[in-house]
Design a protein around this motif. Structure first.
Motif, PDB file in Angstrom:
ATOM      1  N   ASP A 154       0.792  -1.231   0.000  1.00 21.49           N
ATOM      2  CA  ASP A 154       0.000   0.000   0.000  1.00 21.49           C
ATOM      3  C   ASP A 154       0.828   1.287   0.000  1.00 21.49           C
ATOM      4  O   ASP A 154       0.415   2.288  -0.592  1.00 21.49           O
ATOM      5  N   TYR A 155       1.966   1.287   0.679  1.00 19.08           N
ATOM      6  CA  TYR A 155       2.791   2.490   0.781  1.00 19.08           C
ATOM      7  C   TYR A 155       4.256   2.139   0.570  1.00 19.08           C
ATOM      8  O   TYR A 155       4.709   1.044   0.932  1.00 19.08           O
ATOM      9  N   LEU A 156       4.989   3.096   0.018  1.00 11.28           N
ATOM     10  CA  LEU A 156       6.438   3.003  -0.067  1.00 11.28           C
ATOM     11  C   LEU A 156       7.003   4.190   0.709  1.00 11.28           C
ATOM     12  O   LEU A 156       6.666   5.342   0.418  1.00 11.28           O
ATOM     13  N   LEU A 157       7.839   3.895   1.689  1.00 11.23           N
ATOM     14  CA  LEU A 157       8.435   4.926   2.531  1.00 11.23           C
ATOM     15  C   LEU A 157       9.926   5.024   2.246  1.00 11.23           C
ATOM     16  O   LEU A 157      10.594   4.001   2.056  1.00 11.23           O
ATOM     17  N   LYS A 158      10.447   6.240   2.245  1.00  9.16           N
ATOM     18  CA  LYS A 158      11.896   6.454   2.202  1.00  9.16           C
ATOM     19  C   LYS A 158      12.300   6.893   3.602  1.00  9.16           C
ATOM     20  O   LYS A 158      11.820   7.916   4.106  1.00  9.16           O
ATOM     21  N   VAL A 159      13.165   6.114   4.210  1.00  5.26           N
ATOM     22  CA  VAL A 159      13.560   6.342   5.598  1.00  5.26           C
ATOM     23  C   VAL A 159      15.054   6.616   5.648  1.00  5.26           C
ATOM     24  O   VAL A 159      15.847   5.879   5.071  1.00  5.26           O
ATOM     25  N   ARG A 160      15.435   7.677   6.353  1.00  2.56           N
ATOM     26  CA  ARG A 160      16.855   8.047   6.457  1.00  2.56           C
ATOM     27  C   ARG A 160      17.252   8.052   7.927  1.00  2.56           C
ATOM     28  O   ARG A 160      16.628   8.713   8.747  1.00  2.56           O
ATOM     29  N   THR A 161      18.311   7.288   8.232  1.00  2.00           N
ATOM     30  CA  THR A 161      18.847   7.205   9.592  1.00  2.00           C
ATOM     31  C   THR A 161      20.372   7.220   9.531  1.00  2.00           C
ATOM     32  O   THR A 161      20.959   7.241   8.446  1.00  2.00           O
ATOM     33  N   SER A 162      21.003   7.151  10.700  1.00  2.00           N
ATOM     34  CA  SER A 162      22.460   7.182  10.750  1.00  2.00           C
ATOM     35  C   SER A 162      23.087   5.845  10.388  1.00  2.00           C
ATOM     36  O   SER A 162      24.170   5.799   9.808  1.00  2.00           O
ATOM     37  N   ASP A 163      22.426   4.748  10.734  1.00  2.00           N
ATOM     38  CA  ASP A 163      23.001   3.432  10.470  1.00  2.00           C
ATOM     39  C   ASP A 163      21.909   2.366  10.601  1.00  2.00           C
ATOM     40  O   ASP A 163      20.755   2.683  10.891  1.00  2.00           O
TER      41      ASP A 163
END
Length: 158
Positions: free
Chosen positions: A110-119
């Motif tokens: 249903d959804y595509l998420l772009k997730v940004r983290t340090s590691d």
């Protein structure tokens, strides 16, 4: 003018392309680069803002300098896709700062998420504590980006 088709000419497209790459350019410099005088250039920029084509200006931050170089794309399947459930998910996803983008997708998820983290460790916490806890999440599938080959905004408007 969201429902009306805007009539953008070559000058408008040049303005959008230049501002997409350099939102801090002066009106004088912008006018010189598109080949118009200052007053009509300024009027065009104001019209593009008023018509909702230009929706704002912001600083573009370097995620590497901020130590946010881990990017994951997450497919999310919901347990309920009725309108109230979609709205609850949309509202909740907007409150998770690590989620840079969220798109409803016409697919087997249903959804595509772009997730940004340090590691990876930080990503795992975000997935377990935040994404999995979003309303109506039934399952997720993660794809980790190895390298960003092209990552820009809409500065390439033609």
């Amino acid at each position: 003018m969201q429902n009306d088709k805007l009539d953008l000419d070559g000058f408008d497209h040049k303005i959008l392309r230049i501002l997409g790459y350099d939102g801090r350019i002066s009106i004088t410099e912008l006018a010189q680069r598109i080949g118009l005088s200052k007053s009509p250039t300024q009027a065009r920029v104001r019209r593009l803002e008023a018509d909702g084509v230009i929706i704002g200006y912001r600083a573009m931050l370097d995620p590497i300098q901020l130590r946010l170089n881990h990017v994951a794309f997450v497919e999310v399947k919901l347990s309920d896709t009725r309108e109230a459930a979609l709205q609850a998910f949309n509202t909740a996803v907007s409150q998770v700062p690590e989620i840079e983008q969220a798109h409803m997708i016409a697919s087997n998820f249903d959804y595509l998420l772009k997730v940004r983290t340090s590691d990876m460790e930080a990503y795992r916490r975000v997935l377990g504590e935040k994404i999995s806890a979003l309303p109506h999440v039934a399952s997720t599938s993660t794809f980790v980006a190895m390298e960003a080959v092209k990552e820009i905004g809409l500065g390439n408007v033609t």
